[in-house]
Design an enzyme around this catalytic site. Structure first.
Site, PDB file in Angstrom:
ATOM      1  N   TYR A 168       1.698  -4.567 -13.098  1.00  0.00           N
ATOM      2  CA  TYR A 168       0.442  -5.331 -12.221  1.00  0.00           C
ATOM      3  C   TYR A 168      -0.640  -5.126 -13.199  1.00  0.00           C
ATOM      4  CZ  TYR A 168       2.648  -6.541  -7.951  1.00  0.00           C
ATOM      5  OH  TYR A 168       3.553  -6.921  -6.823  1.00  0.00           O
ATOM      6  N   SER A 223       4.282  -2.105  -7.662  1.00  0.00           N
ATOM      7  CA  SER A 223       4.853  -2.996  -8.604  1.00  0.00           C
ATOM      8  C   SER A 223       6.039  -2.021  -9.134  1.00  0.00           C
ATOM      9  CB  SER A 223       3.677  -3.126  -9.906  1.00  0.00           C
ATOM     10  OG  SER A 223       3.475  -1.639 -10.454  1.00  0.00           O
ATOM     11  N   CYS A 275      -0.404   1.062  -4.474  1.00  0.00           N
ATOM     12  CA  CYS A 275      -0.747   0.791  -5.892  1.00  0.00           C
ATOM     13  C   CYS A 275      -2.320   0.571  -5.813  1.00  0.00           C
ATOM     14  CB  CYS A 275      -0.096  -0.662  -6.198  1.00  0.00           C
ATOM     15  SG  CYS A 275      -0.190  -1.496  -7.639  1.00  0.00           S
ATOM     16  N   ASN A 276      -3.121   1.109  -6.753  1.00  0.00           N
ATOM     17  CA  ASN A 276      -4.429   1.140  -6.909  1.00  0.00           C
ATOM     18  C   ASN A 276      -4.787  -0.326  -7.264  1.00  0.00           C
ATOM     19  OD1 ASN A 276      -5.962   4.017  -6.780  1.00  0.00           O
ATOM     20  ND2 ASN A 276      -3.769   4.297  -7.556  1.00  0.00           N
ATOM     21  N   THR A 277      -4.156  -0.937  -8.249  1.00  0.00           N
ATOM     22  CA  THR A 277      -4.381  -2.212  -8.741  1.00  0.00           C
ATOM     23  C   THR A 277      -4.309  -3.624  -7.795  1.00  0.00           C
ATOM     24  OG1 THR A 277      -3.558  -1.680 -10.850  1.00  0.00           O
ATOM     25  CG2 THR A 277      -3.983  -4.038 -10.527  1.00  0.00           C
ATOM     26  N   CYS A 333      -3.777   5.478 -10.479  1.00  0.00           N
ATOM     27  CA  CYS A 333      -2.765   4.691 -10.710  1.00  0.00           C
ATOM     28  C   CYS A 333      -1.614   5.720  -9.811  1.00  0.00           C
ATOM     29  CB  CYS A 333      -2.041   4.320 -12.102  1.00  0.00           C
ATOM     30  SG  CYS A 333      -0.647   3.498 -12.220  1.00  0.00           S
ATOM     31  N   THR A 334      -0.988   5.277  -9.279  1.00  0.00           N
ATOM     32  CA  THR A 334      -0.086   5.793  -8.175  1.00  0.00           C
ATOM     33  C   THR A 334       1.384   6.464  -9.221  1.00  0.00           C
ATOM     34  OG1 THR A 334       1.009   4.019  -7.321  1.00  0.00           O
ATOM     35  CG2 THR A 334      -0.418   5.089  -5.964  1.00  0.00           C
ATOM     36  N   HIS A 335       1.519   5.820 -10.294  1.00  0.00           N
ATOM     37  CA  HIS A 335       2.492   6.093 -11.298  1.00  0.00           C
ATOM     38  C   HIS A 335       2.086   7.744 -11.777  1.00  0.00           C
ATOM     39  CE1 HIS A 335       4.049   2.041 -11.194  1.00  0.00           C
ATOM     40  NE2 HIS A 335       5.031   2.726 -11.853  1.00  0.00           N
TER      41      HIS A 335
END
Length: 265
Positions: A43, A12, A75-77, A189-191
């Site tokens: 997301y 995202s 993206c995990n979500t 979360c990859t962020h």
């Protein structure tokens, strides 16, 4: 397959860069197309139905345009919600991203683990299943944070995250019953690995962080084993679904990190 066929990373926002980095450590000459769905960001606050409809449609367009050898949903979500549909729709390997609960359980001494993700990720039954399968003897505490996602995006746009804001989000884990015994936090979360040094600075001493980036990189290397790559590193493409002020600021930062080619889908 052409040597120049890229690996396509999709998120995202800019979080998937935490997966690109370990991938390029293993495959330094791999061509990269990095796609941030800035028009759909974030997301983590969207419904499952919105994500399940949006992600496969976008990836279909992206595969048609860039002809990648492999797609990474970084993206995990998006992975926990849309991965099966994407795999069914695309005729090429698709690698997803899931919370690193298994390695966290192996690391934990106190048997209390924190899972820090988006609101959409931490409520998924998939996370329940991972916790039951790999951390059955642990207390697994969860916290969903939209603020950390925004802070990570802002950091790459040139605004350092305030230490107090980062600490406030971690308190969402440490403030829960049993949270004082957390010794490992899963960045689900990859962020969030992009803010790991900021989080480590405000976390209690001894708390460690783990994420899925290195494991995903190893999976990509396995799936592309035997394929040919260019002889030298290639300039990567940075693709946004919408380009405004923040996206241009991020692009300026990433131009010096191997993604100098800016495009809009």
């Amino acid at each position: 397959m052409s040597d120049l066929a890229p690996i396509l990373f999709f998120d995202s926002g800019v979080g998937g860069l935490s997966v690109v980095a370990p991938t390029l450590t293993l495959l330094p000459n791999a061509p990269v197309v990095y796609v941030a769905d800035s028009a759909g960001f974030p997301y983590g606050t969207k419904s499952e139905a919105e994500i399940a409809a949006r992600v496969p449609a976008l990836l279909g367009r992206l595969v048609e345009r860039y002809r990648p050898r492999l797609v990474v949903i970084a993206c995990n979500t998006a992975s926990t919600i849309a991965l099966p549909v994407v795999r069914a729709a695309l005729d090429l390997p698709v690698v997803g991203t899931v919370p690193a609960i298994k390695p966290a359980a192996a690391m934990s001494r106190t048997r209390v683990i924190g899972v820090l993700g988006t609101e959409a990720t931490v409520r998924q039954p998939y996370v329940d299943d991972l916790a039951a399968r790999f951390a059955g003897d642990c207390l697994v505490l969860r916290h969903g944070s939209a603020a950390l996602v925004e802070l990570a995006e802002g950091a790459l746009a040139g605004t350092p995250p305030p230490q107090g804001a980062v600490a406030a989000e971690l308190d969402g884990l440490f403030g829960q019953p049993g949270g004082d015994r957390i010794d490992v936090i899963v960045n689900a979360c990859t962020h969030f690995p992009l803010l790991e040094s900021d989080m480590a600075a405000v976390a209690p001493p001894g708390v460690r962080f783990v994420d899925g980036g290195p494991g995903i990189a190893r999976r990509i290397a396995f799936l592309t084993d035997g394929q040919t790559w260019p002889a030298t590193p290639q300039p990567g493409r940075l693709v946004f679904t919408r380009i405004a002020g923040r996206e241009r600021a991020i692009a300026a930062t990433l131009a010096g990190r191997g993604l100098p080619l800016l495009e809009q889908l």
